[in-house]
Design an enzyme around this catalytic site. Structure first.
Site, PDB file in Angstrom:
ATOM      1  N   CYS B  87       5.130  -2.694   0.258  1.00 16.58           N
ATOM      2  CA  CYS B  87       3.798  -2.453   0.821  1.00 16.58           C
ATOM      3  C   CYS B  87       2.718  -2.927  -0.157  1.00 16.58           C
ATOM      4  CB  CYS B  87       3.660  -0.982   1.196  1.00 16.58           C
ATOM      5  SG  CYS B  87       2.258  -0.673   2.288  1.00 16.58           S
ATOM      6  N   HIS B 223       8.491   0.577   4.219  1.00 12.32           N
ATOM      7  CA  HIS B 223       8.805   1.464   3.093  1.00 12.32           C
ATOM      8  C   HIS B 223      10.266   1.922   3.143  1.00 12.32           C
ATOM      9  CE1 HIS B 223       4.814   2.507   1.326  1.00 12.32           C
ATOM     10  NE2 HIS B 223       4.393   2.037   2.476  1.00 12.32           N
ATOM     11  N   GLU B 225      11.963   3.486   0.940  1.00 11.11           N
ATOM     12  CA  GLU B 225      12.150   4.818   0.320  1.00 11.11           C
ATOM     13  C   GLU B 225      11.832   5.938   1.309  1.00 11.11           C
ATOM     14  OE1 GLU B 225       9.554   2.964  -0.052  1.00 11.11           O
ATOM     15  OE2 GLU B 225       7.754   4.194  -0.154  1.00 11.11           O
TER      16      GLU B 225
END
EC number: 6.3.5.3
Lengths: 158, 262
Positions: B87, B223, B225
């Site tokens: 990002c 993302h 994660e």
């Protein structure tokens, strides 16, 4: 007519301060760049305006928050003072925020005379040395502009 | 295996990224931007996590791109070490010129423009689960090393400026020709449809992630994660061995480092 509305912060401008710090601390402009200030420019194109003063008042009421911002308005010109190099940065791809502002003025506030809105930042670069304009161009190309979406011009002062 | 999770002022995903790194068995630590940049050389790989470095001042990623740590990261990238920019990390890699070709700013991540049926239906910040199709060859890219071409992953996005554009169409053509497009936004069946909501931000060629020509640097807007553990996923999404598909990005990095060492 084109109404040029320049808006700047009364409170400290963190973005301008960051640009100045980055130029001085990271990019080798220590002793060359004295200061950096920033203004937002909204250029509002309107047709068949019967009462320009009233329209300008309405626009400033809608687009400026006087608790934190100051502004200046000029019609069909851009009146800037001397002492700095003004670099105007705008998007050359479609500016969605400018379109949203136009739609808000026309559809929500009923200002049917508004034809177009263009948005830009004017970076006021206070530069020491013999050729401030070429320094300003370098700064624009190294930091202020991503040519894949932005364009810039050095505004000629009167 | 030491991984630096590089944090700038305004980065806000460093902790969950570090959890992901550690969960994959790598030794990670948060590396603040104002540490001596030479210390970065001691790490085996790098993640630049998401957030709003320097509050996105001027434009997303550009101020961070001027920090000395980025010059060191460029050198480490040239040595073949893996870097994954997520990002805002992707935006920093583009503004620093490390992506796509390492020779200057060839792309921009512009404001999102969502288009459907030829009409702009929405603009700006958008947060949603997206489907990604892995379009690179197997082992082409450090951050997707263990994925096969055509694999489909569900990973969320949250950004306002992820619309990848280039003023020169040849840049996009080169990305395609050289197999540097790693992820594309797709439908649940893997179809590339250049319309919102499949193309969530108007990105050219539905591009969600790219790598450098050597493949060791990956930048992606979604993302991983946030799709690492199964409990992070919406109920309807398939699980991957108790974990979410985001784990595959970090596992890829680990495998890439292991194979590079051997």
């Amino acid at each position: 007519m084109i109404i040029n509305l320049r808006v700047w912060l009364k409170i400290p401008d963190a973005e301008a301060a960051t640009v100045k710090n980055t130029l001085l601390r990271r990019m080798g402009y220590q002793g060359i760049v004295r200061d950096v200030k920033r203004e937002r420019l909204l250029s509002i194109e309107a047709d068949d305006v019967s009462d320009p003063d009233s329209l300008i008042k309405q626009l400033t009421r809608e687009l400026v928050n006087e608790n934190k911002e100051s502004f200046a308005v000029s019609v069909n010109s851009l009146d800037l003072s001397n002492g700095f190099v003004p670099v105007k940065v705008s998007l050359w791809i479609e500016d969605g925020e400018a379109v949203s502002i136009r739609d808000r003025l026309v559809k929500r506030l009923g200002l049917k005379m508004i034809r177009a809105v263009q948005r830009a930042n004017i970076w006021k670069l206070y530069i020491d040395g013999d050729d401030p304009e070429s320094v300003a161009r370098r700064i624009a190309e190294e930091l202020l502009v991503n040519p894949n979406k932005d364009r810039y011009e050095i505004i000629k002062l009167n | 295996m030491r991984i630096a999770v590089v944090q700038f002022p305004g980065t806000n995903c460093e902790h969950e990224t570090l959890v992901a790194v550690k969960e994959c068995g790598m030794d990670g630590e948060i590396f603040r931007w104002n540490r001596p940049e030479q210390e970065l050389c001691e790490f085996d790989g790098y993640v630049i996590p998401g957030g709003f470095s320097y509050q996105d001042r001027v434009r997303a990623g550009v101020i961070a791109s001027k920090e000395p740590v980025m010059a060191t990261l460029r050198e480490e990238a040239e040595r073949g070490k893996p870097i994954v920019g997520i990002c805002n990390g992707f935006q920093v890699l583009v503004e620093s010129g490390i992506l796509p070709f390492g020779d200057g700013v060839r792309l921009a991540l512009a404001q999102n423009v969502m288009i459907r049926g030829g009409e702009i239906v929405r603009r700006g910040y958008y947060c949603a689960w997206t489907m990604l199709r892995h379009d690179a060859e197997e082992k082409r890219c450090s951050g997707s090393y263990i994925l096969r071409r055509g694999d489909i992953l569900s990973i969320p996005i949250a950004h306002a400026e992820g619309n990848l554009v280039a003023s020169d169409r040849k840049v996009i053509e080169r990305l395609i020709d050289d197999g540097q497009i790693v992820f594309r936004y797709c439908s649940e069946r893997g179809e590339i449809i250049n319309e919102f909501p499949v193309n969530v931000n108007g990105s050219t060629e539905n591009i969600a992630g790219i790598c450098n020509p050597e493949g060791n640097v990956l930048g992606m807007m979604p993302h991983p994660e946030r799709a690492f553990f199964a409990w992070q996923l919406p109920r309807k999404h398939p699980r991957v061995q108790g974990y979410g598909p985001g784990r595959l990005i970090f596992e890829s990095m680990k495998r890439y480092i292991e194979e590079r060492r051997s």
